[in-house]
Design an enzyme around this catalytic site. Structure first.
Site, PDB file in Angstrom:
ATOM      1  CG  ASP B 357      -2.260   0.711   1.198  1.00  0.00           C
ATOM      2  OD1 ASP B 357      -2.661   1.301   1.032  1.00  0.00           O
ATOM      3  OD2 ASP B 357      -1.739   2.402   2.050  1.00  0.00           O
ATOM      4  CD  GLU B 394      -1.819   2.908  -3.458  1.00  0.00           C
ATOM      5  OE1 GLU B 394      -3.436   2.762  -3.629  1.00  0.00           O
ATOM      6  OE2 GLU B 394      -1.554   2.354  -2.096  1.00  0.00           O
TER       7      GLU B 394
END
Lengths: 107, 716
Positions: B357, B394
């Site tokens: 993330d 990401e």
């Protein structure tokens, strides 16, 4: 209810009958019974669980211990486990390592 | 102790010290955390600036400690306190630390010996054992470190190591997947519940499941509690806020109340592997649940604030994550913690890969500057234990760093391709000027990943962040009022289109259009080069009622409604056939980008572009058509013969005719999918494609897509 574990040996199996609640404080008693059972080098270890009302993680750890202590050639039977106990065994994947039966019938 | 016990005779298993009836000796600094050793437990904890450390021992769940054992000065080596304590019961033990040291926020020091701190290496964490059970806020120690056992029987399981180009990733939330009563599972919302749905996943055709965060987090973080009723209305549902990096979320386990979450999760992984499905974890190393200076001191803040967090020169928290604090990932100690953590999950849980993330934060220096050669990313890329794990970034963060296509990859990292999402959505709704970029994205983004191949590109159109696929074709604007932030949260650049009416409608024409648009998106995603990722529930037509940021709702808004599997059985069938079609055609799953040339002498190039005229794609700004052909004899560089595929898109509001490229003599075009047809003619079972009558020309209805297969006609 207080936990109890009694060991009985027959020519081809060691049978431990469990009753009460198998939690962390009771687990050492169970382990002692397993160690005693291992001394007779039985072909099967049979755990009678009809009167076992509850099993905490410590109890499941003791089952793992039993499997490891007895060796992979020794069949481990779990007999008559009540629903909550059977569920715990199944949710944690341990049902693959034992034979679960409602009544003891050696395979 | 029996005669066979390996501990007998070893002097290192005997105590040298005593404190209040507890026997201890100097411990082993490595590994960090609490580890079972013969006769005792080894505790090891790091702090660069503490002046003293005390081990605090609890019985499971107790409000007051059973004992507090200060580390004797001689038990400290470097900056590490380590100690073996003998005769503890690992089944009932909970532990924490008190750290003494200066309270001097401007210098980055926030020691407070009145606080009991969780071990950042805790393998099991108590305190939130059952999801949604309101905790006792008077408990002085909310998140309680516990021991884990490594005695799980994997029965020969090993990570699957499916080649990346063969993956179809399915992003899902452990709780939301089965929490709704319509799931019909025995243990809704748990690892065990997900396990019961493995047959569904297999039938759908996914071979990799990406789990939204499962590291222990606190669903009550920032919870809104109604003061009159005590009802909690907003949870931290998604879980992008880690309490402990080494512990699975207890509340996701049906056996969490027994503390058996480790076994339950391992059982899930083992059975997914048996079904041929890999497990990728969505991991959050950019920040923690401690938040900014107003947040709780759970662990790192009180242990060694200035090492673990990026701080401004004034001692405040940098905020590149948008959530209050930012983990100082390139500090060598923190870097090691991240490595230790991932190695642990790979080794102990057989995890197949990780999705990071806001991964761009992992490439920032302690002062926030982006590094050209970030040591953490390099270390992860070359780690011997993670060598076969998928690493997915990401590739952006909330501090403005956007690295899609330029993430420091070390020839190893893949990326969520946000540009794929954006251009497919724009083309779908009929935006002008999108065709050239669309082609590049469908080809696996060779402009961005030329040296890395299409497997660097995780292609997606929807993810947990943003609209569901059904909402993407039903709403022009986000509708996030339920989040309680005046619709100010969530993304505004959705590139969505409602088809004429905002939200639910009975208009059969609009519903048919939406159904086609969903299918068109699926065709784009599943015929693209790279790794497709679906969001769970899109195959069922799941809606979030226009909410594109459902992070806080533990309600049916976030739970999959399994009655949709019947209601939208035609859509589920479409997806499932399409997924199995991808598995059946290696020509869709290449490790390297296409060349545009015929290097095997088949008479056709590996990849060719077409428009309404064969061999003449229309790249003009007003173009709303694109077709491509993949020559089967070039599949995987010519190593794995396949059939030839032709895929066409028409996103204009009118029917368009497409001239078809000519196939070799013995082959004919067959229709696999045509989204302008009503179900069940919209798609067929892979391998049972029907012969196209007119071989040179095909009409494609408004806003539709088509997949043809070139093969010899089967004998009548």
């Amino acid at each position: 209810m207080a936990f109890d574990a009694t060991l009985e040996t027959t020519p081809d199996a060691a049978i431990i009958t469990l009753s009460g609640e198998l939690d962390a404080s009771a687990a050492p008693k169970f382990r002692t019974a397993i160690e005693q059972a291992a001394e007779s080098s039985p072909a099967r270890l049979v755990l009678m669980m009809q009167n076992l009302d509850y099993m905490a993680s410590a109890g499941l750890r003791a089952l793992v211990f039993a499997k490891q202590k007895m060796g992979s050639s020794v069949e481990l039977y779990v007999i008559g486990a009540q629903e909550a106990v059977a569920e715990t065994i199944e949710l944690t994947g341990f049902q693959h390592s034992v034979t679960m039966q409602s009544e003891y019938q050696p395979v | 102790m029996t005669a066979t016990d390996p501990g007998v005779g070893r002097i290192d298993f005997y105590p040298t010290h005593q404190h209040a009836g507890y026997k201890m000796r100097a411990g082993k600094p490595f590994p960090f955390g609490a580890t079972l050793v013969p006769n005792g437990v080894n505790f090891s904890i790091y702090s660069s600036s503490a002046t003293a450390c005390t081990l605090v021992i609890f019985d499971k769940g107790a409000l007051t400690p059973r004992a507090e054992i200060p580390f004797p000065p001689e038990f400290k080596l470097g900056d590490v306190y380590s100690m073996i304590v003998f005769d503890l019961d690992p089944e009932t033990l909970e532990y924490g630390y008190r750290m003494d040291g200066p309270w001097d926020p401007e210098a980055g020091l926030r020691f407070d010996a009145s606080k009991i701190l969780m071990d950042p290496y805790a393998r099991v964490i108590g305190g939130r054992d059952v999801w949604g059970v309101v905790p006792n806020w008077d408990n002085p120690f909310q998140h309680r470190s516990r021991l884990a056992f490594d005695d799980f029987d994997w029965e020969g399981d090993v990570p699957l190591q499916i080649p990346t180009e063969d993956l179809i990733v399915y992003e899902t939330h452990v709780r939301g997947f089965t929490k709704d009563p319509s799931s019909g599972v025995h243990f809704p919302g748990t690892f065990a519940g997900l396990r019961e749905k493995i047959p569904y996943l297999k039938e759908l055709g996914v071979n990799c499941i990406e789990l939204m965060p499962i590291y222990e987090f606190d669903e009550f973080e920032h919870a809104h509690v109604d003061p009159d009723t005590g009802t909690v209305t907003h949870h931290n549902y998604w879980g992008y806020s880690t309490v402990g990096f080494f512990a699975p979320k207890a509340g996701y386990a049906a056996t969490g109340a027994l503390g058996m979450q480790v076994d339950e999760l391992k059982t899930l992984v083992k059975e997914l592997h048996l079904a041929g499905i890999e497990v990728v974890l969505d991991v959050v190393f950019n920040h923690t649940a401690e938040g900014d200076h107003r947040g709780p001191a759970i662990s790192l803040r009180g242990l060694d604030n200035k090492t673990y967090y990026m701080l401004t020169p004034e001692g405040y928290y940098f905020n590149f994550s948008g959530t209050g604090n930012t983990l100082n990932c390139n500090h060598p100690v923190v870097r090691n913690m991240v490595l230790d953590c991932l190695r642990y999950w790979a080794a102990e849980y057989h995890i197949d890969g990780f999705r990071f993330d806001l991964a761009s934060i992992l490439g920032r220096a302690s002062d926030g500057t982006p590094l050209s050669n970030p040591p953490l990313l390099e270390a992860l890329a070359h780690d011997p234990i993670l060598a076969k794990c998928k690493l997915i970034a990401e590739a952006w963060d909330a501090g403005g760093l956007y690295q899609v296509g330029s993430f420091p990859a070390y020839n190893r990292w893949a990326e969520w391709n946000g540009k794929f999402r954006d251009v497919t959505r724009r083309f779908l709704k009929g935006d002008e000027g999108t065709v050239p970029e669309l082609a590049t994205r469908l080809a696996g983004s060779p402009d961005m990943y030329s040296g890395r191949g299409p497997t660097a590109s995780i292609n997606f159109i929807t993810a947990h962040d943003g609209f569901t696929l059904a909402d993407m074709v039903s709403y022009n604007d986000k509708h996030n009022e339920a989040n309680g932030e005046n619709n100010g949260d969530g993304a505004n650049d959705n590139n969505s289109w409602n088809g004429g009416v905002e939200g639910p409608t009975d208009d059969p024409e609009i519903l048919a259009l939406r159904g086609r648009q969903i299918r068109n998106a699926a065709v784009m995603l599943l015929t693209s080069q790279g790794v497709p990722m679906l969001m769970a529930g899109d195959e069922l037509g799941r809606t979030q009622q226009g909410n594109n940021n459902t992070y806080c709702h533990d309600t049916p808004l976030n739970w999959i409604d399994w009655t949709l599997a019947d209601k939208n059985a035609d859509l589920l069938r479409f997806f499932s056939h399409l997924l199995h079609f991808r598995h059946a055609h290696p020509v869709l799953r290449n490790r390297w980008h296409h060349s545009g040339y015929d290097y095997v002498g088949s008479g056709l190039p590996d990849l060719s572009w077409h428009g309404q005229q064969a061999w003449r794609p229309d790249w003009s700004p007003s173009s709303r058509t694109l077709a491509f052909m993949l020559d089967g004899k070039h599949a995987r560089g010519g190593s794995q013969p396949d059939q030839t595929l032709y895929v066409a898109f028409n996103t204009s509001w009118e029917t368009r005719g497409f001239e078809l490229p000519t196939l070799p003599d013995d082959e004919r075009w067959h229709v696999f999918a045509n989204t302008s047809m009503p179900s069940p003619e919209d798609i067929c079972t892979p391998g049972e494609e029907w012969l196209l009558e007119e071989q040179a020309y095909v009409l494609l209805g408004p806003r539709s897509s088509l997949i043809l297969v070139g093969k010899p006609p089967s004998p009548a």
